[in-house]
Design an enzyme around this catalytic site. Structure first.
Site, PDB file in Angstrom:
ATOM      1  N   GLY A  32      22.114  23.120 -73.065  1.00 10.27           N
ATOM      2  CA  GLY A  32      21.312  23.481 -71.892  1.00 10.27           C
ATOM      3  C   GLY A  32      21.554  22.564 -70.696  1.00 10.27           C
ATOM      4  N   TYR A  33      20.484  21.997 -70.175  1.00  7.63           N
ATOM      5  CA  TYR A  33      20.554  21.167 -68.969  1.00  7.63           C
ATOM      6  C   TYR A  33      20.831  19.690 -69.281  1.00  7.63           C
ATOM      7  CZ  TYR A  33      18.368  25.315 -66.893  1.00  7.63           C
ATOM      8  OH  TYR A  33      18.100  26.594 -66.477  1.00  7.63           O
ATOM      9  N   ASP A  34      21.127  19.359 -70.531  1.00 12.88           N
ATOM     10  CA  ASP A  34      21.335  17.954 -70.917  1.00 12.88           C
ATOM     11  C   ASP A  34      22.351  17.207 -70.043  1.00 12.88           C
ATOM     12  OD1 ASP A  34      19.434  17.891 -72.878  1.00 12.88           O
ATOM     13  OD2 ASP A  34      20.805  18.158 -74.546  1.00 12.88           O
ATOM     14  N   ASP A  37       7.765  26.326 -77.281  1.00 11.72           N
ATOM     15  CA  ASP A  37       8.518  26.844 -76.142  1.00 11.72           C
ATOM     16  C   ASP A  37       8.750  25.675 -75.190  1.00 11.72           C
ATOM     17  OD1 ASP A  37       9.857  29.067 -75.122  1.00 11.72           O
ATOM     18  OD2 ASP A  37       8.310  29.441 -73.643  1.00 11.72           O
ATOM     19  N   HIS A  86      11.005  15.569 -74.986  1.00 11.30           N
ATOM     20  CA  HIS A  86       9.813  16.409 -74.900  1.00 11.30           C
ATOM     21  C   HIS A  86       9.499  17.027 -76.258  1.00 11.30           C
ATOM     22  CE1 HIS A  86      13.599  18.334 -74.217  1.00 11.30           C
ATOM     23  NE2 HIS A  86      13.112  19.562 -74.171  1.00 11.30           N
ATOM     24  N   HIS A 102      18.344  24.000 -87.325  1.00  9.13           N
ATOM     25  CA  HIS A 102      18.367  22.589 -86.930  1.00  9.13           C
ATOM     26  C   HIS A 102      16.953  22.089 -86.593  1.00  9.13           C
ATOM     27  CE1 HIS A 102      20.183  18.969 -85.232  1.00  9.13           C
ATOM     28  NE2 HIS A 102      19.314  19.090 -84.231  1.00  9.13           N
ATOM     29  N   LYS A 103      16.231  22.915 -85.816  1.00 14.43           N
ATOM     30  CA  LYS A 103      14.841  22.563 -85.472  1.00 14.43           C
ATOM     31  C   LYS A 103      13.977  22.497 -86.733  1.00 14.43           C
ATOM     32  CE  LYS A 103      14.053  24.660 -80.872  1.00 14.43           C
ATOM     33  NZ  LYS A 103      13.251  25.690 -80.196  1.00 14.43           N
TER      34      LYS A 103
HETATM   35  P1  IMP Z   1      13.580  26.570 -76.114  1.00 15.39           P
HETATM   36  O1  IMP Z   1      12.176  27.021 -75.872  1.00 15.39           O
HETATM   37  O2  IMP Z   1      13.642  25.297 -76.942  1.00 15.39           O
HETATM   38  O3  IMP Z   1      14.462  27.665 -76.654  1.00 15.39           O
HETATM   39  O4  IMP Z   1      14.190  26.176 -74.681  1.00 15.39           O
HETATM   40  C1  IMP Z   1      14.346  27.128 -73.637  1.00 15.39           C
HETATM   41  C2  IMP Z   1      15.417  26.693 -72.659  1.00 15.39           C
HETATM   42  O5  IMP Z   1      15.025  25.481 -71.979  1.00 15.39           O
HETATM   43  C3  IMP Z   1      16.770  26.353 -73.286  1.00 15.39           C
HETATM   44  O6  IMP Z   1      17.562  27.510 -73.445  1.00 15.39           O
HETATM   45  C4  IMP Z   1      17.361  25.380 -72.271  1.00 15.39           C
HETATM   46  O7  IMP Z   1      17.908  26.072 -71.164  1.00 15.39           O
HETATM   47  C5  IMP Z   1      16.138  24.615 -71.795  1.00 15.39           C
HETATM   48  N1  IMP Z   1      15.918  23.426 -72.652  1.00 15.39           N
HETATM   49  C6  IMP Z   1      14.874  23.238 -73.495  1.00 15.39           C
HETATM   50  N2  IMP Z   1      14.981  22.060 -74.137  1.00 15.39           N
HETATM   51  C7  IMP Z   1      16.125  21.498 -73.673  1.00 15.39           C
HETATM   52  C8  IMP Z   1      16.771  20.259 -73.969  1.00 15.39           C
HETATM   53  O8  IMP Z   1      16.349  19.452 -74.808  1.00 15.39           O
HETATM   54  N3  IMP Z   1      17.915  20.020 -73.282  1.00 15.39           N
HETATM   55  C9  IMP Z   1      18.437  20.884 -72.370  1.00 15.39           C
HETATM   56  N4  IMP Z   1      17.891  22.050 -72.083  1.00 15.39           N
HETATM   57  C10 IMP Z   1      16.724  22.362 -72.721  1.00 15.39           C
END
Ligand code: IMP
Length: 194
Positions: free
Chosen positions: A149-151, A68, A176, A11-12
């Protein structure tokens, strides 16, 4: 130019592919035969992004970038930050992570927070980093079904709904990650890396 995005997340990859100039051929870790887990042993988002980008460059010889992200809460001195995925333990459980955020914030008045993404880039012997942030605050209850995640507990500045209520269309404009990717794309042209 071939460019690896150090992710297994299709997806990314698709999201970034759409935004890149045509002369850049974007490859995932799977595309280059990297099936191993790259250990994220850093203590900051910057370190972890660089570890992943360098690993691909050193092991496979490709120009590369890696991201990250994490949630940084003001009253918790930036925690969970780099530990966002495993805040409540190694099982990476979203509900448990959210419970832990509420627990640690329960005595704090200041609920302000931000999501932050760092992108580390290694292209043609040059190394640099890009960043994207979105400020907001933490809600004491979950709202919305979308996202991850925290959405469900994060309300971005200027809005009254959580990321999980706002959904991808809004999130992809202000998040972000979107902001870091925009900065990354601008930096590629600025550094003449095409
Ligand atoms: P990653 O580096 O994109 O894998 O993010 C690491 C962790 O940060 C995720 O597993 C989530 O817990 C949190 N996180 C990062 N981006 C988001 C977001 O857009 N929404 C909600 N949680 C996020």
């Amino acid at each position: 130019m071939k460019l690896v995005f150090a992710t297994h997340n299709a997806h990314k990859l698709a999201e970034v592919k759409q935004l890149l100039p045509k002369q850049i051929e974007l490859l995932s870790l799977t595309d280059i035969g990297c099936v191993e887990d790259i250990e994220e042993t850093g203590s900051t988002l910057e370190e972890n992004a660089l570890i992943k980008a360098k690993y691909v460059l050193d092991t496979y010889g490709y120009n590369c970038f890696a991201d990250d992200s994490g949630l940084e809460i003001d009253a918790l001195n930036g925690a969970p930050g780099v530990y966002s995925a495993r805040f409540a333990g190694p099982e990476r459980n979203n509900s448990a992570n959210i419970e832990k955020v509420w627990e640690e914030l329960s005595e704090k008045k200041n609920k302000n927070a931000q999501f932050r993404t760092v992108i580390a880039v290694c292209i043609d012997g040059k190394e640099w980093q890009c960043e994207g942030k979105v400020r907001g605050y933490i809600l004491p209850e979950k709202r919305g079904e979308q996202g991850f995640g925290y959405d469900p507990i994060f309300v971005p500045e200027g809005y009254t709904q959580t990321f999980a209520e706002l959904g991808d269309e809004v999130k992809n404009k202000i998040s972000h990650r979107a902001r870091a990717i925009q900065e990354f794309l601008a930096s590629i042209s600025a550094k003449g890396a095409e």
